[in-house]
Scaffold this motif. Structure first.
Motif, PDB file in Angstrom:
ATOM      1  N   UNK A 117      11.373  -2.687   0.381  1.00 60.97           N
ATOM      2  CA  UNK A 117      11.438  -3.718   1.812  1.00 60.97           C
ATOM      3  C   UNK A 117      10.515  -2.529   2.506  1.00 60.97           C
ATOM      4  N   UNK A 118      11.162  -1.511   2.296  1.00 62.08           N
ATOM      5  CA  UNK A 118       9.691  -0.763   3.908  1.00 62.08           C
ATOM      6  C   UNK A 118       8.195  -1.212   3.576  1.00 62.08           C
ATOM      7  N   UNK A 119       8.007  -1.088   2.771  1.00 60.79           N
ATOM      8  CA  UNK A 119       6.902  -1.151   1.685  1.00 60.79           C
ATOM      9  C   UNK A 119       5.943  -2.150   2.448  1.00 60.79           C
ATOM     10  N   UNK A 120       6.924  -3.974   2.245  1.00 63.26           N
ATOM     11  CA  UNK A 120       7.155  -5.334   2.794  1.00 63.26           C
ATOM     12  C   UNK A 120       6.811  -5.289   4.425  1.00 63.26           C
ATOM     13  N   UNK A 121       7.859  -3.948   4.958  1.00 63.58           N
ATOM     14  CA  UNK A 121       7.621  -4.343   6.506  1.00 63.58           C
ATOM     15  C   UNK A 121       6.580  -4.146   7.420  1.00 63.58           C
ATOM     16  N   UNK A 122       6.509  -2.517   6.278  1.00 65.89           N
ATOM     17  CA  UNK A 122       5.210  -2.227   7.312  1.00 65.89           C
ATOM     18  C   UNK A 122       4.202  -3.014   7.145  1.00 65.89           C
ATOM     19  N   UNK A 123       3.564  -3.127   5.854  1.00 61.45           N
ATOM     20  CA  UNK A 123       2.601  -4.661   6.105  1.00 61.45           C
ATOM     21  C   UNK A 123       2.626  -5.461   6.933  1.00 61.45           C
ATOM     22  N   UNK A 124       3.661  -6.269   6.978  1.00 61.25           N
ATOM     23  CA  UNK A 124       4.052  -7.307   8.245  1.00 61.25           C
ATOM     24  C   UNK A 124       3.652  -6.558   9.262  1.00 61.25           C
ATOM     25  N   UNK A 125       4.289  -5.519   9.740  1.00 63.08           N
ATOM     26  CA  UNK A 125       4.329  -4.982  11.362  1.00 63.08           C
ATOM     27  C   UNK A 125       2.281  -4.416  11.760  1.00 63.08           C
ATOM     28  N   UNK A 175       7.685  10.675   0.142  1.00 67.82           N
ATOM     29  CA  UNK A 175       8.350   9.270  -1.158  1.00 67.82           C
ATOM     30  C   UNK A 175       7.945   9.556  -2.324  1.00 67.82           C
ATOM     31  N   UNK A 176       7.215  10.460  -2.326  1.00 71.47           N
ATOM     32  CA  UNK A 176       5.679  10.829  -3.292  1.00 71.47           C
ATOM     33  C   UNK A 176       5.018   9.282  -3.586  1.00 71.47           C
ATOM     34  N   UNK A 177       4.508   8.712  -2.253  1.00 79.18           N
ATOM     35  CA  UNK A 177       3.173   7.742  -1.306  1.00 79.18           C
ATOM     36  C   UNK A 177       2.509   6.517  -2.588  1.00 79.18           C
ATOM     37  N   UNK A 178       3.823   5.764  -2.967  1.00 77.79           N
ATOM     38  CA  UNK A 178       4.157   4.631  -3.203  1.00 77.79           C
ATOM     39  C   UNK A 178       2.825   3.654  -2.793  1.00 77.79           C
ATOM     40  N   UNK A 179       3.069   3.149  -1.490  1.00 80.07           N
ATOM     41  CA  UNK A 179       2.246   2.913  -0.602  1.00 80.07           C
ATOM     42  C   UNK A 179       2.737   0.776  -1.283  1.00 80.07           C
ATOM     43  N   UNK A 190      16.925   7.381   2.414  1.00 83.25           N
ATOM     44  CA  UNK A 190      16.093   6.378   3.846  1.00 83.25           C
ATOM     45  C   UNK A 190      15.045   6.678   4.816  1.00 83.25           C
ATOM     46  N   UNK A 191      15.161   8.783   4.975  1.00 84.81           N
ATOM     47  CA  UNK A 191      13.567   9.096   4.912  1.00 84.81           C
ATOM     48  C   UNK A 191      12.547   8.793   4.333  1.00 84.81           C
ATOM     49  N   UNK A 192      12.691   8.502   2.909  1.00 86.31           N
ATOM     50  CA  UNK A 192      11.710   8.160   1.681  1.00 86.31           C
ATOM     51  C   UNK A 192      11.115   7.035   2.289  1.00 86.31           C
ATOM     52  N   UNK A 193      12.048   5.944   2.356  1.00 84.34           N
ATOM     53  CA  UNK A 193      11.855   4.661   2.650  1.00 84.34           C
ATOM     54  C   UNK A 193      11.151   4.487   4.285  1.00 84.34           C
ATOM     55  N   UNK A 194      11.314   5.545   5.145  1.00 80.15           N
ATOM     56  CA  UNK A 194      10.741   5.763   6.824  1.00 80.15           C
ATOM     57  C   UNK A 194       9.841   6.062   5.859  1.00 80.15           C
ATOM     58  N   UNK A 195       8.963   6.657   4.839  1.00 76.97           N
ATOM     59  CA  UNK A 195       7.333   7.166   5.258  1.00 76.97           C
ATOM     60  C   UNK A 195       6.676   6.149   3.968  1.00 76.97           C
TER      61      UNK A 195
END
Length: 251
Positions: free
Chosen positions: A108-116, A80-84, A20-25
């Motif tokens: 899911x985190x990447x899609x939410x980050x882009x939308x935000x 997280x490895x910085x996938x982005x 979850x921390x990695x997803x937040x990152x």
């Protein structure tokens, strides 16, 4: 392709503090990247009163995305490895370097980050449109698909060579800048043809906020195919199971 090397993981990863921390990152890194990259395009449109695309605008977009990705990968690398990028995550999955369940969390985190990021841009600019990715004049969907496949192949191949390969040595220290540079270079090559997404999250956020979905499938199929091919080729030809499996927190 050695299917046994692909790790499915467990649904327990959805509740794992580390995952979850990695997803937040990933969420934060993607937000940083899209805010800078998409914001540079919105700034160009404001300065030119929505004028026609120009070489100066293309160069500006290339620089903004290269710098933004360099920073986004750097700040997420140790967590997280910085996938982005869902295409990078998918390429890591098919190479056996991330589990399916952790990969789903990342995407899911990447899609939410882009939308935000796009929602914040629309609010902060007083309602300016985030726009969406679109094909250039006289560019067919098949032309665009090939462009996105090849550009994303180059991106994920660079990620493998500089960040995943256990033999990378000191080359790993320049991984974020190499990854940023290949994205910037690809934007110069493909920007006027497809917008040079190379990243389903980057195209998803603006499309969702502006509710414009024309040819959206191209910006998913192309990067996922290109990223998957790069992961398979680099992992099974050049690494070839000659290393210990990466810990999930390493990439």
């Amino acid at each position: 392709m050695p299917i046994d090397q692909i790790a499915m993981g467990s649904h327990e990863e959805f509740r794992s503090p580390g995952a979850l921390k990695a997803a937040l990152a990933e969420f934060i890194s993607t937000l940083i990247f899209v805010f800078a990259g998409q914001g540079s395009g919105m700034a160009y449109n404001k300065l030119t009163a929505d004028g026609a695309a120009s070489p100066a605008g293309l160069i500006s977009a290339s620089i903004a995305h290269a710098f933004g990705l360099f920073v986004a990968v750097s700040v997420g690398a140790n967590i997280s490895g910085g996938h982005v990028n869902p295409a990078v995550t998918f390429g890591a999955f098919v190479g056996g370097n991330i589990t399916m369940f952790r990969g789903i969390l990342y995407i899911v985190a990447q899609l939410l980050g882009s939308t935000a990021a796009c929602g914040l841009l629309e609010f902060a600019t007083g309602g300016l449109s985030t726009g969406s990715f679109a094909l250039g004049a006289d560019v067919s969907v098949w032309n665009a698909l090939v462009f996105e496949i090849v550009m994303t192949f180059g991106l994920v191949y660079t990620v493998y060579a500089t960040a995943v390969d256990p033999k990378k040595g000191e080359l790993g220290t320049i991984a974020p800048i190499a990854i940023g540079f290949i994205v910037g270079a690809n934007i110069l090559a493909g920007g006027c043809f497809t917008g040079a997404s190379m990243n389903p999250a980057v195209s998803f956020g603006p499309s969702l906020v502006s509710w414009t979905w024309t040819h959206q499938w191209v910006y998913w199929a192309g990067p996922l195919i290109g990223g998957g091919l790069a992961g398979v080729i680099y992992e099974f030809v050049f690494i070839n199971r000659s290393h210990e499996q990466l810990a999930s927190g390493d990439f």
